[in-house]
Design a protein around this motif. Structure first.
Motif, mmCIF file in Angstrom:
data_model
loop_
_atom_site.group_PDB
_atom_site.id
_atom_site.type_symbol
_atom_site.label_atom_id
_atom_site.label_comp_id
_atom_site.label_asym_id
_atom_site.label_seq_id
_atom_site.Cartn_x
_atom_site.Cartn_y
_atom_site.Cartn_z
ATOM 1 N N ILE A 28 -14.223 138.288 -18.103
ATOM 2 C CA ILE A 28 -14.563 138.497 -19.511
ATOM 3 C C ILE A 28 -13.650 137.570 -20.295
ATOM 4 N N TYR A 29 -14.256 136.756 -21.168
ATOM 5 C CA TYR A 29 -13.431 135.864 -21.982
ATOM 6 C C TYR A 29 -13.942 135.764 -23.402
ATOM 7 N N LEU A 30 -13.018 135.481 -24.293
ATOM 8 C CA LEU A 30 -13.294 135.256 -25.701
ATOM 9 C C LEU A 30 -13.336 133.748 -25.886
ATOM 10 N N GLU A 57 -19.223 137.786 -20.687
ATOM 11 C CA GLU A 57 -18.924 138.544 -19.479
ATOM 12 C C GLU A 57 -19.791 138.004 -18.344
ATOM 13 N N LEU A 94 -9.774 137.448 -20.933
ATOM 14 C CA LEU A 94 -9.361 138.808 -21.269
ATOM 15 C C LEU A 94 -9.193 139.665 -20.021
ATOM 16 N N THR A 140 -17.799 136.805 -27.165
ATOM 17 C CA THR A 140 -17.240 137.372 -25.946
ATOM 18 C C THR A 140 -18.272 137.184 -24.839
ATOM 19 N N ARG A 158 -4.711 138.124 -28.024
ATOM 20 C CA ARG A 158 -5.993 137.946 -28.692
ATOM 21 C C ARG A 158 -5.833 137.487 -30.149
#
Length: 95
Positions: free
Chosen positions: A82-84, A22, A43, A20, A3
Motif C-alpha cells: 500500500i503506498y501513497l 493497494e 505505507l 492511495t 505521512r
C-alpha cells in the motif's frame, strides 16, 4: 518518512494529484511506463521496482520516484503493498 512530511514534500514539489494505491500479495506488472512523474511513500508491505538492469526494494517508510515515461517493472511482497503516491504531468517544451 512520515505521512504528513511526505504530503508536505509533494505539495512543495508541485504534485497536485495524490492517491492511495493497494496491490495484491505476490502480484506484478510487466514492463510499462506512466505519462506522469510519480513519487510514492510506502505505507505497508513492499514493492520491487526494476528499471533497466537495476532493481530496488522499497518498504514501509521509504520513498521511490519515477520519471514520466520511465519504463519499469513492479512486483509486490508477501503482504502486497500500500503506498501513497503523488503524480504530476511533466512540462512539455514546444520544439
Amino acid at each position: 518518512m512520515e505521512r504528513a512530511d511526505f504530503l508536505s514534500l509533494l505539495s512543495d514539489e508541485g504534485y497536485s494529484e495524490v492517491a492511495t494505491v493497494e496491490r495484491e500479495a505476490h502480484g506484478s506488472i510487466d514492463l510499462h511506463a506512466h505519462p506522469f512523474e510519480a513519487k510514492a511513500l510506502i505505507l505497508n508491505g513492499e514493492i520491487r521496482l526494476r528499471i533497466g538492469e537495476a532493481e530496488q526494494v522499497f518498504r514501509a517508510g521509504e520513498v521511490f520516484h519515477l520519471r514520466a515515461n520511465e519504463p519499469h517493472r513492479e512486483s509486490y511482497g508477501p503482504d502486497g503493498v500500500i503506498y501513497l503516491v503523488g503524480r504530476k504531468n511533466s512540462a512539455v517544451t514546444p520544439s
